[in-house]
Write a protein that holds these residues in place. Structure first.
Motif, PDB file in Angstrom:
ATOM      1  N   LEU A  25       0.832  -1.205   0.000  1.00  0.00           N
ATOM      2  CA  LEU A  25       0.000   0.000   0.000  1.00  0.00           C
ATOM      3  C   LEU A  25       0.868   1.257   0.000  1.00  0.00           C
ATOM      4  O   LEU A  25       0.519   2.259  -0.633  1.00  0.00           O
ATOM      5  N   GLY A  26       2.001   1.210   0.686  1.00  0.00           N
ATOM      6  CA  GLY A  26       2.917   2.348   0.678  1.00  0.00           C
ATOM      7  C   GLY A  26       3.493   2.608  -0.704  1.00  0.00           C
ATOM      8  O   GLY A  26       3.626   3.769  -1.123  1.00  0.00           O
ATOM      9  N   PHE A  27       3.816   1.542  -1.439  1.00  0.00           N
ATOM     10  CA  PHE A  27       4.291   1.704  -2.812  1.00  0.00           C
ATOM     11  C   PHE A  27       3.204   2.290  -3.708  1.00  0.00           C
ATOM     12  O   PHE A  27       3.485   3.104  -4.592  1.00  0.00           O
ATOM     13  N   VAL A  28       1.956   1.881  -3.484  1.00  0.00           N
ATOM     14  CA  VAL A  28       0.843   2.416  -4.262  1.00  0.00           C
ATOM     15  C   VAL A  28       0.715   3.918  -4.035  1.00  0.00           C
ATOM     16  O   VAL A  28       0.569   4.706  -4.981  1.00  0.00           O
ATOM     17  N   LEU A  29       0.772   4.337  -2.774  1.00  0.00           N
ATOM     18  CA  LEU A  29       0.679   5.763  -2.466  1.00  0.00           C
ATOM     19  C   LEU A  29       1.897   6.515  -3.003  1.00  0.00           C
ATOM     20  O   LEU A  29       1.778   7.648  -3.471  1.00  0.00           O
ATOM     21  N   GLY A  30       3.071   5.877  -2.930  1.00  0.00           N
ATOM     22  CA  GLY A  30       4.271   6.516  -3.460  1.00  0.00           C
ATOM     23  C   GLY A  30       4.194   6.750  -4.949  1.00  0.00           C
ATOM     24  O   GLY A  30       4.657   7.776  -5.459  1.00  0.00           O
ATOM     25  N   ALA A  31       3.578   5.812  -5.661  1.00  0.00           N
ATOM     26  CA  ALA A  31       3.420   5.973  -7.108  1.00  0.00           C
ATOM     27  C   ALA A  31       2.541   7.164  -7.443  1.00  0.00           C
ATOM     28  O   ALA A  31       2.752   7.851  -8.445  1.00  0.00           O
ATOM     29  N   SER A  32       1.538   7.432  -6.598  1.00  0.00           N
ATOM     30  CA  SER A  32       0.649   8.573  -6.860  1.00  0.00           C
ATOM     31  C   SER A  32       1.348   9.906  -6.631  1.00  0.00           C
ATOM     32  O   SER A  32       0.906  10.935  -7.139  1.00  0.00           O
ATOM     33  N   SER A  67      -1.579   4.680 -14.822  1.00  0.00           N
ATOM     34  CA  SER A  67      -0.604   4.698 -13.729  1.00  0.00           C
ATOM     35  C   SER A  67      -0.841   5.859 -12.773  1.00  0.00           C
ATOM     36  O   SER A  67      -0.481   5.772 -11.589  1.00  0.00           O
ATOM     37  N   PHE A  68      -1.473   6.943 -13.238  1.00  0.00           N
ATOM     38  CA  PHE A  68      -1.788   8.070 -12.373  1.00  0.00           C
ATOM     39  C   PHE A  68      -3.102   7.857 -11.619  1.00  0.00           C
ATOM     40  O   PHE A  68      -3.243   8.253 -10.457  1.00  0.00           O
ATOM     41  N   VAL A  69      -4.066   7.231 -12.275  1.00  0.00           N
ATOM     42  CA  VAL A  69      -5.412   7.084 -11.705  1.00  0.00           C
ATOM     43  C   VAL A  69      -5.509   5.868 -10.792  1.00  0.00           C
ATOM     44  O   VAL A  69      -6.238   5.892  -9.792  1.00  0.00           O
ATOM     45  N   LEU A  70      -4.781   4.801 -11.113  1.00  0.00           N
ATOM     46  CA  LEU A  70      -4.898   3.558 -10.361  1.00  0.00           C
ATOM     47  C   LEU A  70      -4.557   3.705  -8.873  1.00  0.00           C
ATOM     48  O   LEU A  70      -5.278   3.157  -8.032  1.00  0.00           O
ATOM     49  N   PRO A  71      -3.496   4.412  -8.476  1.00  0.00           N
ATOM     50  CA  PRO A  71      -3.234   4.568  -7.032  1.00  0.00           C
ATOM     51  C   PRO A  71      -4.387   5.234  -6.287  1.00  0.00           C
ATOM     52  O   PRO A  71      -4.733   4.810  -5.175  1.00  0.00           O
ATOM     53  N   LEU A  72      -5.000   6.250  -6.878  1.00  0.00           N
ATOM     54  CA  LEU A  72      -6.157   6.886  -6.255  1.00  0.00           C
ATOM     55  C   LEU A  72      -7.301   5.897  -6.106  1.00  0.00           C
ATOM     56  O   LEU A  72      -7.969   5.842  -5.057  1.00  0.00           O
ATOM     57  N   THR A  73      -7.529   5.095  -7.141  1.00  0.00           N
ATOM     58  CA  THR A  73      -8.601   4.101  -7.096  1.00  0.00           C
ATOM     59  C   THR A  73      -8.357   3.073  -5.998  1.00  0.00           C
ATOM     60  O   THR A  73      -9.255   2.760  -5.207  1.00  0.00           O
ATOM     61  N   VAL A  74      -7.144   2.553  -5.930  1.00  0.00           N
ATOM     62  CA  VAL A  74      -6.816   1.530  -4.934  1.00  0.00           C
ATOM     63  C   VAL A  74      -6.941   2.092  -3.523  1.00  0.00           C
ATOM     64  O   VAL A  74      -7.552   1.469  -2.634  1.00  0.00           O
ATOM     65  N   TYR A  75      -6.402   3.262  -3.304  1.00  0.00           N
ATOM     66  CA  TYR A  75      -6.416   3.840  -1.949  1.00  0.00           C
ATOM     67  C   TYR A  75      -7.840   4.156  -1.494  1.00  0.00           C
ATOM     68  O   TYR A  75      -8.222   3.864  -0.358  1.00  0.00           O
ATOM     69  N   THR A  76      -8.663   4.737  -2.379  1.00  0.00           N
ATOM     70  CA  THR A  76     -10.031   5.092  -2.012  1.00  0.00           C
ATOM     71  C   THR A  76     -10.856   3.848  -1.698  1.00  0.00           C
ATOM     72  O   THR A  76     -11.567   3.804  -0.686  1.00  0.00           O
ATOM     73  N   LEU A  77     -10.782   2.834  -2.555  1.00  0.00           N
ATOM     74  CA  LEU A  77     -11.582   1.629  -2.345  1.00  0.00           C
ATOM     75  C   LEU A  77     -11.060   0.792  -1.177  1.00  0.00           C
ATOM     76  O   LEU A  77     -11.844   0.119  -0.502  1.00  0.00           O
ATOM     77  N   THR A  78      -9.755   0.826  -0.924  1.00  0.00           N
ATOM     78  CA  THR A  78      -9.214   0.106   0.232  1.00  0.00           C
ATOM     79  C   THR A  78      -9.800   0.644   1.522  1.00  0.00           C
ATOM     80  O   THR A  78     -10.191  -0.121   2.418  1.00  0.00           O
ATOM     81  N   SER A  79      -9.890   1.959   1.638  1.00  0.00           N
ATOM     82  CA  SER A  79     -10.470   2.572   2.832  1.00  0.00           C
ATOM     83  C   SER A  79     -11.923   2.146   3.005  1.00  0.00           C
ATOM     84  O   SER A  79     -12.380   1.907   4.129  1.00  0.00           O
ATOM     85  N   PHE A  80     -12.661   2.036   1.905  1.00  0.00           N
ATOM     86  CA  PHE A  80     -14.062   1.643   1.996  1.00  0.00           C
ATOM     87  C   PHE A  80     -14.210   0.174   2.379  1.00  0.00           C
ATOM     88  O   PHE A  80     -15.006  -0.178   3.250  1.00  0.00           O
ATOM     89  N   PHE A  81     -13.447  -0.702   1.729  1.00  0.00           N
ATOM     90  CA  PHE A  81     -13.560  -2.128   2.023  1.00  0.00           C
ATOM     91  C   PHE A  81     -13.185  -2.432   3.472  1.00  0.00           C
ATOM     92  O   PHE A  81     -13.742  -3.358   4.084  1.00  0.00           O
ATOM     93  N   ARG A  82     -12.252  -1.691   4.035  1.00  0.00           N
ATOM     94  CA  ARG A  82     -11.849  -1.922   5.420  1.00  0.00           C
ATOM     95  C   ARG A  82     -12.992  -1.694   6.394  1.00  0.00           C
ATOM     96  O   ARG A  82     -13.061  -2.325   7.451  1.00  0.00           O
ATOM     97  N   GLU A  83     -13.865  -0.759   6.064  1.00  0.00           N
ATOM     98  CA  GLU A  83     -14.943  -0.395   6.976  1.00  0.00           C
ATOM     99  C   GLU A  83     -16.153  -1.319   6.870  1.00  0.00           C
ATOM    100  O   GLU A  83     -17.075  -1.224   7.679  1.00  0.00           O
TER     101      GLU A  83
END
Length: 292
Positions: free
Chosen positions: A123-130, A163-179
């Motif tokens: 997840l840190g690499f995903v955020l770093g890519a963004s 490559s620019f949009v995917l990190p935002l998508t992953v991070y946003t949906l990860t927060s939702f799935f966790r809840e």
């Protein structure tokens, strides 16, 4: 005298006044923010409908109204191919959003629901890519796509956008799935669903508002992208953001401000329609979480 020493009727009156004042401040603040955000858009529309001879007229309402600027926008005789540019942007933004959601949903689910080593590192690499600056990869991408014959093609615009949009998508949906509570998926498994069926029949319907919200954000990001498109697009694949930057007006040796404003108005319309059509889904996605 404090409110605690007043009689009950007076104390209630003071509390009501404070509540009304608090509500008034909220509405006033919201109105100021709304005006601040919409004023540039309003001025763009006013200028778009203004005669070119009155471009710099400071009148804050519609004057010298004309449709000539919109005619100029779509005039191919002036070298403007705006209809094709709109289609190019629609293709790039739609494909980018679809691919980002396809991979983003599964990646976000895995990061939120599955336990594996180095999950937080991933997840840190995903955020770093963004956070990686796009200008740093323009030259390598230009050289790469030129060598493989992709320069000026749709894929040369879509792949970097993903490559620019995917990190935002992953991070946003990860927060939702966790809840989302684990019990929902466990109940579906007890009822005989496989993990894939539980994901498809239980998780995805509940995640639909968040997916719609993420899709809108991804589409807007891909639609507004300029840097990559300005360097890797050809005349046939030029997007609207690039087309506006090289816009040709009806008057030679004169910056076509009114025509540019008209083009900006046309470009904004699809985004406004998209938000209006899916506004309930967007609001549901933004407010979803603990209630589920």
């Amino acid at each position: 005298m404090s409110a605690t020493t007043l009689d009950p009727a007076a104390a209630k009156s003071v509390a009501r006044r404070r509540e009304r004042w608090s509500s008034s401040r909220t509405y006033i603040s919201a109105a100021i923010i709304l005006i601040w955000c919409l004023l540039p858009f309003y001025w763009m529309i006013v200028t778009a409908f203004r005669d070119v001879g009155y471009t710099f007229d400071p009148t804050p309402w519609f004057t010298h109204v004309t449709w000539d600027n919109f005619t100029t926008v779509f005039s191919e005789s002036l070298g403007n191919h705006f209809a094709q540019n709109l289609l190019n942007s629609l293709i790039v933004a739609t494909v980018t959003t679809a691919v980002a959601l396809l991979f983003g949903v599964f990646a976000a689910y895995a990061l939120a629901r599955l336990e594996f080593r180095f999950k937080f590192l991933v997840l840190g690499f995903v955020l770093g890519a963004s956070m990686f600056p796009g200008v740093a990869i323009v030259t390598p991408l230009f050289q790469l796509f030129t060598n493989i014959g992709w320069f000026g093609t749709y894929q040369a615009l879509i792949i970097p956008n993903i490559s620019f949009v995917l990190p935002l998508t992953v991070y946003t949906l990860t927060s939702f799935f966790r809840e989302m509570p684990w019990e929902l998926e466990e109940a579906a498994r007890i009822d005989g669903c496989t993990q894939g069926e539980a994901f498809r029949k239980v998780i995805m319907p509940l995640a639909a508002p968040a997916v719609f919200t993420t899709a809108i954000l991804a589409f807007i990001g891909a639609w507004n992208e300029f840097l990559i498109a300005s360097q890797l697009s050809s005349e046939a694949t030029k997007t609207v953001t690039v087309a506006i930057a090289y816009f040709a007006g009806s008057q030679p040796h004169q910056e076509p401000y009114t025509a540019v404003m008209a083009a900006g108005t046309v470009v904004t319309i699809p985004l406004v329609i998209l938000v209006l059509v899916f506004q309930r889904k967007i609001v549901a996605g933004l407010t979803a979480g603990a209630v589920k």
